[in-house]
Design a protein around this motif. Structure first.
Motif, PDB file in Angstrom:
ATOM      1  N   ALA A  48      23.526  38.684  -2.655  1.00  0.00           N
ATOM      2  CA  ALA A  48      24.549  38.940  -1.630  1.00  0.00           C
ATOM      3  C   ALA A  48      25.683  37.929  -1.670  1.00  0.00           C
ATOM      4  CB  ALA A  48      23.906  38.951  -0.248  1.00  0.00           C
ATOM      5  N   LEU A  49      25.475  36.782  -2.303  1.00  0.00           N
ATOM      6  CA  LEU A  49      26.483  35.726  -2.278  1.00  0.00           C
ATOM      7  C   LEU A  49      27.725  36.104  -3.084  1.00  0.00           C
ATOM      8  CD1 LEU A  49      27.121  33.009  -1.109  1.00  0.00           C
ATOM      9  CD2 LEU A  49      25.986  31.949  -3.056  1.00  0.00           C
ATOM     10  N   ALA A  50      27.555  36.704  -4.239  1.00  0.00           N
ATOM     11  CA  ALA A  50      28.722  37.070  -5.062  1.00  0.00           C
ATOM     12  C   ALA A  50      29.616  38.087  -4.350  1.00  0.00           C
ATOM     13  CB  ALA A  50      28.277  37.589  -6.430  1.00  0.00           C
ATOM     14  N   PRO A  51      29.087  39.184  -3.794  1.00  0.00           N
ATOM     15  CA  PRO A  51      29.974  40.114  -3.086  1.00  0.00           C
ATOM     16  C   PRO A  51      30.653  39.491  -1.864  1.00  0.00           C
ATOM     17  CG  PRO A  51      27.852  41.151  -3.517  1.00  0.00           C
ATOM     18  CD  PRO A  51      27.733  39.716  -3.910  1.00  0.00           C
ATOM     19  N   LEU A  52      29.956  38.601  -1.178  1.00  0.00           N
ATOM     20  CA  LEU A  52      30.562  37.934  -0.025  1.00  0.00           C
ATOM     21  C   LEU A  52      31.712  37.034  -0.481  1.00  0.00           C
ATOM     22  CD1 LEU A  52      30.624  37.362   2.993  1.00  0.00           C
ATOM     23  CD2 LEU A  52      28.908  35.589   2.615  1.00  0.00           C
ATOM     24  N   THR A  53      31.524  36.353  -1.586  1.00  0.00           N
ATOM     25  CA  THR A  53      32.579  35.500  -2.132  1.00  0.00           C
ATOM     26  C   THR A  53      33.773  36.336  -2.551  1.00  0.00           C
ATOM     27  OG1 THR A  53      30.912  33.907  -2.871  1.00  0.00           O
ATOM     28  CG2 THR A  53      33.094  33.731  -3.869  1.00  0.00           C
TER      29      THR A  53
END
Length: 132
Positions: A48-53
């Motif tokens: 989930a971290l990459a899409p949030l970034t």
């Protein structure tokens, strides 16, 4: 472009430079951007971290471009989105109330209120786009 319109665009550019610079730097160092975002939202991790970034980058650059180059409702939407983002990020990044008294707390306290001022300026700019 009239003198007032030129000054208005220059003032908006000054207001939006932190978002434009941050968005570009995040694009140039995506791993570092993920670490920065992950440090603020530690409960988000893994896939989930990459899409949030990516969403943060799109918001910073897209909201800035909309407010700077568009007019009317789209510009107001860009400004309001940046204001909401800044308000949330301020409560995540400048947690002065959790720090012991001292210089670090004072620095975080000042940063918190400076960001609240940015929220106000962004909302002011967004609302100005809705005026006839």
């Amino acid at each position: 472009m009239s003198g007032v319109a030129s000054w208005r665009r220059l003032a908006l550019l000054a207001l939006l430079l932190p978002y434009l610079i941050s968005g570009v730097l995040k694009l140039l160092d995506f791993a570092g951007a993920q670490a920065e975002v992950g440090g603020l939202v530690s409960w988000v991790g893994g896939a989930a971290l990459a899409p949030l970034t990516v969403a943060v980058i799109v918001l910073q650059l897209g909201g800035s471009v909309l407010l700077l180059l568009r007019g009317g409702r789209l510009a107001a939407l860009g400004g309001a989105a940046l204001a909401a983002f800044t308000l949330a990020a301020t409560f995540l990044a400048h947690t002065w109330w959790q720090l012991p008294p001292g210089p670090e707390r004072a620095h975080a306290f000042n940063g918190f209120w400076e960001h609240i001022a940015l929220v106000g300026a962004l909302l002011f700019a967004a609302l100005a786009e809705l005026r006839p």
